[in-house]
Design an enzyme around this catalytic site. Structure first.
Site, PDB file in Angstrom:
ATOM      1  N   ARG A   1     -16.931 -74.517  26.424  1.00 41.72           N
ATOM      2  CA  ARG A   1     -18.283 -74.689  27.530  1.00 41.72           C
ATOM      3  C   ARG A   1     -18.417 -75.998  27.266  1.00 41.72           C
ATOM      4  NH1 ARG A   1     -24.608 -73.236  27.053  1.00 41.72           N
ATOM      5  NH2 ARG A   1     -24.237 -75.106  26.068  1.00 41.72           N
TER       6      ARG A   1
ATOM      7  N   TYR B   1     -28.545 -82.001  29.248  1.00 40.68           N
ATOM      8  CA  TYR B   1     -28.982 -80.515  28.902  1.00 40.68           C
ATOM      9  C   TYR B   1     -27.914 -80.095  27.951  1.00 40.68           C
ATOM     10  CZ  TYR B   1     -26.017 -78.935  32.674  1.00 40.68           C
ATOM     11  OH  TYR B   1     -25.630 -78.724  33.186  1.00 40.68           O
TER      12      TYR B   1
ATOM     13  N   ASP C   1     -22.282 -74.255  31.453  1.00 37.13           N
ATOM     14  CA  ASP C   1     -23.739 -73.758  32.116  1.00 37.13           C
ATOM     15  C   ASP C   1     -24.470 -74.754  32.286  1.00 37.13           C
ATOM     16  OD1 ASP C   1     -25.917 -71.702  31.615  1.00 37.13           O
ATOM     17  OD2 ASP C   1     -25.730 -72.162  29.552  1.00 37.13           O
TER      18      ASP C   1
ATOM     19  N   HIS D   1     -27.279 -73.919  33.917  1.00 35.64           N
ATOM     20  CA  HIS D   1     -29.396 -72.793  33.612  1.00 35.64           C
ATOM     21  C   HIS D   1     -30.755 -72.949  34.133  1.00 35.64           C
ATOM     22  CE1 HIS D   1     -30.552 -73.224  29.176  1.00 35.64           C
ATOM     23  NE2 HIS D   1     -29.380 -73.092  29.055  1.00 35.64           N
TER      24      HIS D   1
ATOM     25  N   GLU E   1     -22.212 -70.832  35.050  1.00 31.04           N
ATOM     26  CA  GLU E   1     -23.060 -69.575  33.839  1.00 31.04           C
ATOM     27  C   GLU E   1     -24.161 -70.192  34.259  1.00 31.04           C
ATOM     28  OE1 GLU E   1     -22.924 -69.598  29.959  1.00 31.04           O
ATOM     29  OE2 GLU E   1     -25.183 -68.926  29.984  1.00 31.04           O
TER      30      GLU E   1
ATOM     31  N   GLU F   1     -28.369 -63.897  30.159  1.00 29.96           N
ATOM     32  CA  GLU F   1     -29.220 -64.450  29.198  1.00 29.96           C
ATOM     33  C   GLU F   1     -30.080 -64.291  28.899  1.00 29.96           C
ATOM     34  OE1 GLU F   1     -27.584 -68.470  28.788  1.00 29.96           O
ATOM     35  OE2 GLU F   1     -29.778 -69.712  28.139  1.00 29.96           O
TER      36      GLU F   1
ATOM     37  N   ARG G   1     -24.315 -61.209  30.419  1.00 28.84           N
ATOM     38  CA  ARG G   1     -24.677 -62.229  29.304  1.00 28.84           C
ATOM     39  C   ARG G   1     -25.949 -61.764  28.050  1.00 28.84           C
ATOM     40  NH1 ARG G   1     -24.031 -67.526  27.978  1.00 28.84           N
ATOM     41  NH2 ARG G   1     -22.724 -66.203  26.812  1.00 28.84           N
TER      42      ARG G   1
ATOM     43  N   GLU H   1     -20.030 -66.120  22.888  1.00 33.91           N
ATOM     44  CA  GLU H   1     -20.281 -67.509  22.869  1.00 33.91           C
ATOM     45  C   GLU H   1     -20.075 -67.332  21.288  1.00 33.91           C
ATOM     46  OE1 GLU H   1     -24.083 -68.451  24.503  1.00 33.91           O
ATOM     47  OE2 GLU H   1     -23.280 -70.357  24.520  1.00 33.91           O
TER      48      GLU H   1
ATOM     49  N   TRP I   1     -35.343 -75.612  33.150  1.00 28.17           N
ATOM     50  CA  TRP I   1     -34.362 -75.569  31.813  1.00 28.17           C
ATOM     51  C   TRP I   1     -33.402 -74.553  31.882  1.00 28.17           C
ATOM     52  CZ3 TRP I   1     -33.409 -74.713  27.131  1.00 28.17           C
ATOM     53  CH2 TRP I   1     -32.465 -75.233  26.860  1.00 28.17           C
TER      54      TRP I   1
HETATM   55  O1  EZ4 Z   1     -30.155 -72.850  26.124  1.00 27.21           O
HETATM   56  O2  EZ4 Z   1     -29.893 -69.898  24.193  1.00 27.21           O
HETATM   57  O3  EZ4 Z   1     -25.735 -69.983  26.671  1.00 27.21           O
HETATM   58  N1  EZ4 Z   1     -26.511 -70.391  26.090  1.00 27.21           N
HETATM   59  C1  EZ4 Z   1     -27.369 -71.002  26.905  1.00 27.21           C
HETATM   60  C2  EZ4 Z   1     -27.936 -70.780  25.107  1.00 27.21           C
HETATM   61  C3  EZ4 Z   1     -30.112 -71.398  25.188  1.00 27.21           C
HETATM   62  C4  EZ4 Z   1     -30.573 -70.899  24.267  1.00 27.21           C
HETATM   63  C5  EZ4 Z   1     -32.293 -70.794  24.871  1.00 27.21           C
HETATM   64  O4  EZ4 Z   1     -33.273 -70.849  23.793  1.00 27.21           O
HETATM   65  O5  EZ4 Z   1     -27.385 -71.395  27.414  1.00 27.21           O
HETATM   66  O6  EZ4 Z   1     -28.437 -72.663  24.545  1.00 27.21           O
HETATM   67 CO    CO Z   2     -26.685 -70.030  29.185  1.00 26.62          CO
END
Ligand code: EZ4
Ligand code: CO
Length: 399
Positions: free
Chosen positions: A147, A159, A207, A209, A233, A259, A280, A336, A399
């Site tokens: 990743r 980030y 990712d 996010h 992701e 997630e 996920r 992961e 975030w």
């Molecule tokens: O930011 O688990 O794909 N993995 C992620 C993680 C999340 C953390 C948050 O607690 O996005 O690193």
């Molecule tokens: Co993630």
């Protein structure tokens, strides 16, 4: 068989972990992970004050009945605190059942569907040279899929990497900064450079996010198509499931989401309309092995694969549960695996192994993870938060 004791162990060998330990009258014990990053104490209280008293005296073999009674019996359904607490109970009971059977958990889930479980690791850097070094370091550790997260020109932070809490004002979250337009301009250039350096074969993931609107995510997916990503992701905050229709109709970049989800209902549109390629969710945040297995079987009917969340904030107990599931289900995609600090490895000795970028759960009966309580006690809880994120005018962003 009866549950005679259950206790919650909170330890911080580098970061906080919440572990439930269930003990039976026959001396067999089970472990479950209930770690909820940045909100650990809420789950500790949920378990200690509201769940443990209900478990005492019950039959540990009745996993489904216990799960249903905790889920339906609470009346207040779903949510990360509730589902992390239920997950810890579910996993601890599977651990006990498999130990009693004398089999590694994956055997009770149907047995191995593959020899080993492919993982991906995390690489990040503020600029390209730093990113390349980070990718090389992962390749040297054996990872075969990576990743890629990177700094955006003009922004202070990278980030998706770990930050310590800001203790100047107490513990408070670290504040990051964000500029979506700058990100959308820079990321395709980063992947172009990574492909030129590392070639076409290395599976690359990214990712986002939750930071984009559906239209921005559609554009990013299109712009990344030449670089053949394994997935993009969390391109949008996916509680707006319908938003993924727009993304999906514009790009062939594979999409992974889930997630932060904690029940199958969070996925209904995404799975039923085939808007994603990978689910996920973590064992730890989805109510345990029992419901995650059901989600995986549902996703399989739509050719959607698994990709269990495995950051540093899932404990080795939650990780082991994931690896058993990964080995057993037919529609496994990728796992992961961020790895752990030495101190964490010492607190949670485990049978699972990581070799050539692949995990295997090992052959010990149960989950194959134990908890060294003496070592755990040497690492007391430390208040910690995930970062928060602000745009350059100060507006709070995802975030
Ligand atoms: O930011 O688990 O794909 N993995 C992620 C993680 C999340 C953390 C948050 O607690 O996005 O690193
Ligand atoms: Co993630």
């Amino acid at each position: 068989m009866k549950i005679v004791d259950a206790k919650v162990v909170l330890t911080s060998p580098g970061r906080n972990f919440v572990t439930l330990r269930i003990e039976t009258d026959e001396g067999v014990t089970g472990l479950g992970d209930a770690t909820l990053n940045g909100r650990e104490l809420a789950v500790v209280s949920y378990l200690t004050d509201h769940v443990v008293p209900l478990l005492l005296g019950t039959d540990p073999h009745r996993i489904e009945d216990t799960w249903q009674s905790l889920y339906r019996g609470a009346y207040w359904r779903r949510g990360p605190v509730t589902m992390a607490a239920i997950a810890a109970v579910d996993v601890a009971l599977w651990d006990i059942k498999a130990k009693v059977a004398g089999l590694p958990l994956y055997q009770l889930l149907g047995g191995a569907s593959r020899e080993r479980v492919r993982t991906y690791g995390h690489a990040s850097g503020r600029d390209l040279p730093e990113l390349f070094d980070s990718i090389r370091a992962r390749l040297e550790q054996g990872y075969q899929a990576i990743r890629v997260q990177t700094g955006v020109p003009g922004l202070k932070r990278v980030y998706g990497v770990r930050h310590t809490v800001d203790t100047a004002a107490g513990p408070r979250p670290v504040v990051e900064d964000w500029d979506t337009a700058a990100y959308l301009r820079s990321l395709p250039k980063v992947f172009d450079a990574v492909r030129q350096e590392f070639g076409p074969d290395l599976p690359l993931l990214h990712d986002a996010h939750h930071r984009l609107t559906p239209m921005q995510a559609a554009r990013l997916g299109k712009d990344l198509e030449p670089y053949d990503l394994f997935w993009l992701e969390d391109c949008t905050p996916a509680e707006n499931q319908e938003g993924l229709r727009l993304v999906r109709s514009h790009t062939t970049t594979p999409l992974a989401i889930g997630e932060v989800f904690n029940t199958v209902y969070d996925y209904r549109t995404l799975i039923g309309e085939q808007l994603i390629d990978y689910v996920r969710s973590a064992v730890t945040h989805f109510g345990g092995v029992s419901p995650l297995r059901k989600l995986f079987d549902y996703a399989a009917q739509y050719q959607i694969k698994t990709a269990v969340h495995g950051p540093e904030d899932i404990s080795p107990v939650g990780m082991a549960a994931a690896i058993h599931l990964d080995l057993a289900v037919h529609n496994f995609g990728i796992q992961e695996y961020a790895g752990y600090t030495e101190a964490t490895e010492a607190v949670f000795p485990h049978a699972y192994t990581f070799t050539d970028g692949h995990l295997h759960p090992g052959e010990e009966p149960g989950l194959g993870v134990s908890l060294d309580e003496e070592r755990a006690a040497a690492h007391p809880y430390e208040a910690a938060y995930l970062p928060i994120n602000r745009l350059q005018d100060g507006t709070i962003h995802d975030w």
